[in-house]
Design a protein around this motif. Sequence first.
Motif, PDB file in Angstrom:
ATOM      1  N   ASP A 156      22.163  -7.010 -55.010  1.00  0.00           N
ATOM      2  CA  ASP A 156      21.748  -8.176 -55.790  1.00  0.00           C
ATOM      3  C   ASP A 156      20.258  -8.404 -55.611  1.00  0.00           C
ATOM      4  O   ASP A 156      19.757  -8.473 -54.484  1.00  0.00           O
ATOM      5  CB  ASP A 156      22.533  -9.420 -55.347  1.00  0.00           C
ATOM      6  CG  ASP A 156      22.131 -10.650 -56.146  1.00  0.00           C
ATOM      7  OD1 ASP A 156      22.215 -10.599 -57.386  1.00  0.00           O
ATOM      8  OD2 ASP A 156      21.719 -11.651 -55.521  1.00  0.00           O
ATOM      9  N   VAL A 157      19.545  -8.478 -56.733  1.00  0.00           N
ATOM     10  CA  VAL A 157      18.116  -8.763 -56.700  1.00  0.00           C
ATOM     11  C   VAL A 157      17.900 -10.076 -57.446  1.00  0.00           C
ATOM     12  O   VAL A 157      18.170 -10.153 -58.649  1.00  0.00           O
ATOM     13  CB  VAL A 157      17.292  -7.646 -57.370  1.00  0.00           C
ATOM     14  CG1 VAL A 157      15.796  -7.941 -57.230  1.00  0.00           C
ATOM     15  CG2 VAL A 157      17.617  -6.294 -56.749  1.00  0.00           C
ATOM     16  N   PRO A 158      17.447 -11.121 -56.771  1.00  0.00           N
ATOM     17  CA  PRO A 158      17.234 -12.414 -57.434  1.00  0.00           C
ATOM     18  C   PRO A 158      16.284 -12.280 -58.621  1.00  0.00           C
ATOM     19  O   PRO A 158      15.350 -11.473 -58.609  1.00  0.00           O
ATOM     20  CB  PRO A 158      16.633 -13.284 -56.329  1.00  0.00           C
ATOM     21  CG  PRO A 158      17.085 -12.638 -55.055  1.00  0.00           C
ATOM     22  CD  PRO A 158      17.138 -11.178 -55.329  1.00  0.00           C
ATOM     23  N   ALA A 159      16.516 -13.099 -59.629  1.00  0.00           N
ATOM     24  CA  ALA A 159      15.690 -13.058 -60.844  1.00  0.00           C
ATOM     25  C   ALA A 159      14.204 -13.237 -60.551  1.00  0.00           C
ATOM     26  O   ALA A 159      13.366 -12.525 -61.142  1.00  0.00           O
ATOM     27  CB  ALA A 159      16.179 -14.113 -61.838  1.00  0.00           C
ATOM     28  N   PRO A 160      13.794 -14.151 -59.654  1.00  0.00           N
ATOM     29  CA  PRO A 160      12.356 -14.276 -59.365  1.00  0.00           C
ATOM     30  C   PRO A 160      11.751 -12.995 -58.789  1.00  0.00           C
ATOM     31  O   PRO A 160      10.582 -12.683 -59.047  1.00  0.00           O
ATOM     32  CB  PRO A 160      12.293 -15.425 -58.345  1.00  0.00           C
ATOM     33  CG  PRO A 160      13.538 -16.224 -58.604  1.00  0.00           C
ATOM     34  CD  PRO A 160      14.574 -15.219 -58.974  1.00  0.00           C
ATOM     35  N   LEU A 174      14.172  -1.397 -52.454  1.00  0.00           N
ATOM     36  CA  LEU A 174      14.964  -2.599 -52.194  1.00  0.00           C
ATOM     37  C   LEU A 174      16.426  -2.242 -51.948  1.00  0.00           C
ATOM     38  O   LEU A 174      17.077  -2.831 -51.076  1.00  0.00           O
ATOM     39  CB  LEU A 174      14.846  -3.564 -53.381  1.00  0.00           C
ATOM     40  CG  LEU A 174      13.442  -4.091 -53.699  1.00  0.00           C
ATOM     41  CD1 LEU A 174      13.514  -5.109 -54.826  1.00  0.00           C
ATOM     42  CD2 LEU A 174      12.788  -4.708 -52.468  1.00  0.00           C
ATOM     43  N   LEU A 175      16.949  -1.273 -52.710  1.00  0.00           N
ATOM     44  CA  LEU A 175      18.334  -0.856 -52.518  1.00  0.00           C
ATOM     45  C   LEU A 175      18.522  -0.240 -51.126  1.00  0.00           C
ATOM     46  O   LEU A 175      19.499  -0.545 -50.425  1.00  0.00           O
ATOM     47  CB  LEU A 175      18.728   0.155 -53.594  1.00  0.00           C
ATOM     48  CG  LEU A 175      20.121   0.768 -53.476  1.00  0.00           C
ATOM     49  CD1 LEU A 175      21.197  -0.306 -53.539  1.00  0.00           C
ATOM     50  CD2 LEU A 175      20.349   1.812 -54.574  1.00  0.00           C
ATOM     51  N   ALA A 176      17.582   0.611 -50.720  1.00  0.00           N
ATOM     52  CA  ALA A 176      17.684   1.232 -49.397  1.00  0.00           C
ATOM     53  C   ALA A 176      17.651   0.174 -48.300  1.00  0.00           C
ATOM     54  O   ALA A 176      18.433   0.227 -47.340  1.00  0.00           O
ATOM     55  CB  ALA A 176      16.545   2.240 -49.204  1.00  0.00           C
ATOM     56  N   HIS A 177      16.753  -0.784 -48.441  1.00  0.00           N
ATOM     57  CA  HIS A 177      16.666  -1.845 -47.430  1.00  0.00           C
ATOM     58  C   HIS A 177      17.972  -2.635 -47.377  1.00  0.00           C
ATOM     59  O   HIS A 177      18.489  -2.930 -46.291  1.00  0.00           O
ATOM     60  CB  HIS A 177      15.500  -2.782 -47.763  1.00  0.00           C
ATOM     61  CG  HIS A 177      15.272  -3.842 -46.728  1.00  0.00           C
ATOM     62  ND1 HIS A 177      14.435  -3.658 -45.652  1.00  0.00           N
ATOM     63  CD2 HIS A 177      15.795  -5.085 -46.592  1.00  0.00           C
ATOM     64  CE1 HIS A 177      14.438  -4.754 -44.906  1.00  0.00           C
ATOM     65  NE2 HIS A 177      15.266  -5.640 -45.466  1.00  0.00           N
ATOM     66  N   SER A 178      18.514  -2.950 -48.541  1.00  0.00           N
ATOM     67  CA  SER A 178      19.753  -3.728 -48.597  1.00  0.00           C
ATOM     68  C   SER A 178      20.908  -2.987 -47.942  1.00  0.00           C
ATOM     69  O   SER A 178      21.683  -3.570 -47.175  1.00  0.00           O
ATOM     70  CB  SER A 178      20.087  -4.058 -50.055  1.00  0.00           C
ATOM     71  OG  SER A 178      21.350  -4.669 -50.168  1.00  0.00           O
ATOM     72  N   THR A 214      14.610 -10.720 -50.507  1.00  0.00           N
ATOM     73  CA  THR A 214      13.822 -11.940 -50.715  1.00  0.00           C
ATOM     74  C   THR A 214      12.468 -11.589 -51.308  1.00  0.00           C
ATOM     75  O   THR A 214      12.074 -10.414 -51.365  1.00  0.00           O
ATOM     76  CB  THR A 214      13.602 -12.667 -49.377  1.00  0.00           C
ATOM     77  OG1 THR A 214      12.823 -11.801 -48.515  1.00  0.00           O
ATOM     78  CG2 THR A 214      14.936 -12.986 -48.703  1.00  0.00           C
ATOM     79  N   MET A 215      11.753 -12.606 -51.720  1.00  0.00           N
ATOM     80  CA  MET A 215      10.419 -12.393 -52.273  1.00  0.00           C
ATOM     81  C   MET A 215       9.485 -11.803 -51.223  1.00  0.00           C
ATOM     82  O   MET A 215       8.678 -10.905 -51.519  1.00  0.00           O
ATOM     83  CB  MET A 215       9.853 -13.715 -52.804  1.00  0.00           C
ATOM     84  CG  MET A 215       8.514 -13.575 -53.524  1.00  0.00           C
ATOM     85  SD  MET A 215       8.681 -12.683 -55.072  1.00  0.00           S
ATOM     86  CE  MET A 215       9.456 -13.966 -56.082  1.00  0.00           C
ATOM     87  N   GLU A 216       9.596 -12.289 -49.985  1.00  0.00           N
ATOM     88  CA  GLU A 216       8.743 -11.759 -48.906  1.00  0.00           C
ATOM     89  C   GLU A 216       9.000 -10.274 -48.690  1.00  0.00           C
ATOM     90  O   GLU A 216       8.060  -9.483 -48.503  1.00  0.00           O
ATOM     91  CB  GLU A 216       8.996 -12.528 -47.609  1.00  0.00           C
ATOM     92  CG  GLU A 216       8.548 -13.977 -47.619  1.00  0.00           C
ATOM     93  CD  GLU A 216       9.455 -14.868 -48.454  1.00  0.00           C
ATOM     94  OE1 GLU A 216       9.005 -15.943 -48.890  1.00  0.00           O
ATOM     95  OE2 GLU A 216      10.642 -14.471 -48.689  1.00  0.00           O
ATOM     96  N   LEU A 217      10.280  -9.885 -48.715  1.00  0.00           N
ATOM     97  CA  LEU A 217      10.633  -8.477 -48.557  1.00  0.00           C
ATOM     98  C   LEU A 217      10.047  -7.655 -49.701  1.00  0.00           C
ATOM     99  O   LEU A 217       9.450  -6.584 -49.469  1.00  0.00           O
ATOM    100  CB  LEU A 217      12.160  -8.318 -48.517  1.00  0.00           C
ATOM    101  CG  LEU A 217      12.680  -6.880 -48.610  1.00  0.00           C
ATOM    102  CD1 LEU A 217      12.293  -6.094 -47.374  1.00  0.00           C
ATOM    103  CD2 LEU A 217      14.190  -6.878 -48.810  1.00  0.00           C
ATOM    104  N   ALA A 218      10.203  -8.122 -50.923  1.00  0.00           N
ATOM    105  CA  ALA A 218       9.698  -7.382 -52.074  1.00  0.00           C
ATOM    106  C   ALA A 218       8.185  -7.218 -52.000  1.00  0.00           C
ATOM    107  O   ALA A 218       7.657  -6.131 -52.260  1.00  0.00           O
ATOM    108  CB  ALA A 218      10.102  -8.092 -53.369  1.00  0.00           C
ATOM    109  N   GLU A 219       7.484  -8.285 -51.632  1.00  0.00           N
ATOM    110  CA  GLU A 219       6.028  -8.196 -51.535  1.00  0.00           C
ATOM    111  C   GLU A 219       5.608  -7.153 -50.508  1.00  0.00           C
ATOM    112  O   GLU A 219       4.631  -6.424 -50.711  1.00  0.00           O
ATOM    113  CB  GLU A 219       5.455  -9.568 -51.168  1.00  0.00           C
ATOM    114  CG  GLU A 219       5.560 -10.586 -52.286  1.00  0.00           C
ATOM    115  CD  GLU A 219       5.092 -11.968 -51.849  1.00  0.00           C
ATOM    116  OE1 GLU A 219       4.940 -12.172 -50.623  1.00  0.00           O
ATOM    117  OE2 GLU A 219       4.876 -12.827 -52.717  1.00  0.00           O
TER     118      GLU A 219
END
Length: 482
Positions: A330-334, A357-361, A369-374
């Motif tokens: 799941d990737v939040p819309a923001p 992001l998938l690998a991290h999840s 989260t946004m912090e993770l994505a950044e």
Amino acid sequence: MSNTHQERWTRVKGRLRAEVGEDIFSSWFARMELEGVDSDTVRLSVPTRFLKSWIQSHYAERVLACWQGEEPLVRRIDLSVRSAGVRPAAMAIRAAGAVAAVTVRAEPPAGPIAINGHSGPVGMPAPSSAGQDAVGGSPLDPRLTFETFVVGRANSLAHAAAKQVAAARRGDTVMFNPLYVHAAVGLGKTHLLQAIAWAGNAGGERRVLYLTAEKFVYGFVSSLRTQTTLAFKEVLRATDVLLIDDLQFLQGKSTFAEFSHTLNAMIDAGRQVVVAADRPPLDLENLDDRVRSRLAGGLVVEMGSFGEDLRLEILQSRVACARTHHADFDVPAPVLSFIAKSVTHNGRDLEGALNRLLAHSKLTGQPITMELAEREIRDLVRPQEPRKVKIEEIQRIVARRYNVSRGDLLSSRRTANVVRPRQIAMYLAKTLTLRSLPEIGRRFGGRDHTTVLHAVRKIENLVGNDVSLAEEIEAIKRELQE
């Protein structure tokens, strides 16, 4: 012919099928028939001369070995072409070194060959041993279909043209030939070509062959080395739809010539050709003028850079695909919006961002989260590069501003209302592109590089003394770089 011989032939075909696989067996051996067995000789036949030639070149020893596995006394195989009323062409395969001696006595027409693959990601069945798959298609990615292609303003025309090609049936009039798609890296050229191939394979009516330029070069060079050039040519020309990807990587004078002959033969025969490259046909400096002209004579479509809306749609589509295998992904819309806004270079970077992001999840079990994505995609956030300007754009905009045609700029006309715009266009081509003076001259009607140099110096001098002209040129530059 006894039932025993037929039973052995059935077992031999089973051995062949097990060794080469179902696709290759169906393409090259399904129509081979047992004519008879005499002492130590087995007589087989195929319906076309092409099949005989191909089996002779690539599978002679294997056919003999399979027979010897069932009947060790077999020392020779005679392979002929079935042709009513005419003595067939024969090939002798002997156990001692499996030397093939061929005497051609008939010229029966070559029949169709099976090219479409239906079980797995293949462009067409190919011989299995290295160096012998001269006409094997490049692998197809099962993910690259029309169903997974996200359409937006930047690629809608290319998508529509590709769908039209894929939907056509054998015998239909070819509407766009060749279809030439060009775009920068990662904008979907390969996706569209492979989608056409998958659609053709699914229909099964037309013979579709997908090749990268590298595979085309490899196949042609291999055919020269193994003296099967005729077979290579026949397979290419027997296809109904030929897809060539990454044409800019085509190399070698003889390979260019073969590509030119293939292109002309297929277009003249009304067979579909689709080509993808990273630049327009006229920018492919390695090809000669005749090939560039033939490519430009079809439908040339550019796939532009993705806008933010299209990038977001692509991300949403890829997340949906990922959930078929990872239901809890799941990737939040923001976060998706942040990636779409930040990762602007190409579609592969978008794919890479989601994969991280998938690998991290999956590996940590932590929510995205946004912090993770950044943190995870910061190296994919590239500084905005200045827009690349093309000579065709310069010519088009200059012609429009000075009320002349692009043909006038390329012509030999020397009237004042044409000479000055032509010089301005040459000056802009030199200052806004990386093209050399000889290349710019060629793109302006085949002029000498000294003519371009004179135009550049002339405009440089005028700009220093004519404020009005300087402002005009700056306005043209802004329009080109928007």
